[in-house]
Enzyme design. Structure first.
Site, PDB file in Angstrom:
ATOM      1  N   PHE A   1       0.863  -1.183   0.000  1.00 17.82           N
ATOM      2  CA  PHE A   1       0.000   0.000   0.000  1.00 17.82           C
ATOM      3  C   PHE A   1       0.896   1.228   0.000  1.00 17.82           C
ATOM      4  O   PHE A   1       1.718   1.399   0.899  1.00 17.82           O
ATOM      5  CB  PHE A   1      -0.938   0.035   1.218  1.00 17.82           C
TER       6      PHE A   1
ATOM      7  N   ASP B   1       9.357   2.488   1.564  1.00 23.43           N
ATOM      8  CA  ASP B   1       8.179   3.205   2.049  1.00 23.43           C
ATOM      9  C   ASP B   1       8.039   2.916   3.543  1.00 23.43           C
ATOM     10  O   ASP B   1       7.596   1.845   3.952  1.00 23.43           O
ATOM     11  CB  ASP B   1       6.935   2.735   1.273  1.00 23.43           C
TER      12      ASP B   1
ATOM     13  N   LYS C   1       3.241   9.321   8.746  1.00 21.18           N
ATOM     14  CA  LYS C   1       2.337   9.122   9.882  1.00 21.18           C
ATOM     15  C   LYS C   1       2.832   9.665  11.227  1.00 21.18           C
ATOM     16  O   LYS C   1       2.234  10.559  11.802  1.00 21.18           O
ATOM     17  CB  LYS C   1       2.001   7.651  10.004  1.00 21.18           C
TER      18      LYS C   1
END
Ligand SMILES: Cc1ncc(COP(=O)(O)O)c(C=O)c1O
Length: 408
Positions: free
Chosen positions: A143, A228, A257
């Protein structure tokens, strides 16, 4: 509406005015402190999801809150037409955590950090291989975001289907399969993009030796390795970055995040000689690294360093894993540090279990139909771990019983 709105009023106002792109749980939180959340009725919840691995220092951390409040009273935003003193300080800290000799671009989210990485890899590929070198390889189950480009890199065909045509130049291979990657690595490939632990794909860690093999392939075929770390970065897995559990050094690292502990900020770090593939004017964003977000990031990083959050996450993760494995309806636990999936016994629906946990005051989510994701703040206490696992064990025991012995 008089006074604070009820949940029903919030849901109705949302339905009438907000695009309905989310399947939301039936709660509206109004306040938090550390690992604890409260809804409007004053009901207390243990937050074992951290807003999807964002609030790593917990809610309303006083150092971060003071930094934000002070910065809000001083200067929120000036745009990137001008310098601001905070942005390079955050970059300097990230650079040190990533081994130095790099440069950082700031943005506002994980998708944007990956968008930056992809554009940079294409720019680098053009100058190091020619105009045809623009393909990015990623893994099934990955993702990388919901913008069209990061969706094209995301290895989940069901999320892509309705948005065709997606930008060209993206291909996926089986995760953790070095041969599949080698077969796909032709001269058109400018970069391989991977998560060290696939988060949204079900909390799937890279198997030992995989990242090293990918690094060797990238070196051989002159492709960049983009890690990532949007979900795994900044201590979550028990290291500052998930790739640091291996021997590899990526060329590009993205994060978001946890960087602002809840204030939106993303970053794309690249090795200095890769970063210079971007020329002034090649990439930009209005809000990226603005004083408010940068002040939150700087305070967050300072607390993370002072608390040694990677070590805290590693130790707490080991305790949480041990406690989960003692629950009869948990058949397996995987992940790293405090990014954990608990695989449930056959017959148990993770979404139903997560909803029931919420009703019992425990926030977590179903990361697959059969597994729960637990990602509490990295400062979670032993008592909070014990309390959360006790709630989960009670819910699972009741669910197992209710399903008439479906648990094996
Ligand atoms: C690994 C990874 N990359 C990218 C993203 C996208 O981040 P954002 O939702 O901030 O755009 C996510 C979000 O869950 C993620 O887990």
């Amino acid at each position: 509406m008089n006074g604070a709105p009820t949940l029903d009023e919030i849901v109705a106002l949302d339905a009438a005015n907000v695009m309905q792109t989310y399947g939301r749980a039936q709660v509206a939180f109004v306040r938090g402190e550390g690992t604890i959340l409260y809804d409007a009725a004053g009901t207390r919840y243990l937050d074992f999801l951290s807003g999807l691995a964002v609030t790593s220092l917990g809610h309303a951390h006083p150092v971060v809150a003071d930094a934000i409040a002070e910065q809000a009273r001083t200067l929120l935003h000036v745009s990137n037409l001008y310098y601001n003193a905070l942005q390079p300080q955050v970059a300097e800290k990230l650079n040190a955590l990533l081994g130095g000799d790099g440069r950082v671009f700031f943005c506002n989210s994980g998708a944007e950090a990956n968008e930056c990485a992809i554009k940079l890899a294409r720019r680098y590929g053009q100058t190091h291989g020619g105009p045809e070198r623009f393909h990015v390889l990623s893994a099934y189950g990955s993702f990388h975001g919901r913008t069209l480009t990061t969706l094209a890199a995301t290895g989940q065909p069901q999320k892509q289907e309705t948005f065709q045509p997606l930008p060209e130049g993206f291909r996926q291979v089986l995760f953790a399969d070095v041969d599949a990657l080698a077969a796909a690595m032709d001269e058109r490939v400018c970069a391989v993009m991977l998560e060290p632990v696939q988060g949204e794909g079900g909390v799937q860690p890279s198997p030992p030796g995989y990242l090293e093999a990918v690094r060797a392939l990238c070196d051989e075929r002159e492709a960049l390795l983009i890690m990532d770390e949007v979900q795994t970065g900044l201590g979550r897995t028990g290291a500052w970055f998930g790739f640091q559990h291996s021997d590899v050094r990526p060329d590009v690292v993205t994060m978001a995040k946890a960087l602002g502990n809840g204030v939106p900020i993303g970053a794309c770090w690249a090795r200095a000689d890769v970063a210079t593939a971007f020329r002034p004017g090649d990439h930009a964003t209005t809000f990226g690294g603005q004083p408010l977000a940068a002040s939150a990031a700087l305070a967050t990083l300072q607390v993370m360093e002072a608390e040694d959050v990677p070590a805290r996450a590693a130790a707490a993760g080991a305790r949480l894993t041990e406690a989960l494995l003692a629950v009869p309806e948990v058949v397996a636990v995987r992940g790293a540090g405090l990014l954990i999936a608990a695989e449930l016994a056959p017959g148990l629906d993770a979404k139903v279990v997560a909803d029931e946990c919420l009703a019992c005051g425990l926030v977590l989510n179903a990361v697959t139909p059969t597994a729960l994701r637990l990602a509490p703040p990295l400062l979670v206490t032993d008592a909070e771990i014990a309390e959360a696992v006790a709630v989960l064990a009670g819910v699972l025991a009741a669910a197992g019983g209710a399903e008439g012995g479906a648990v094996q």
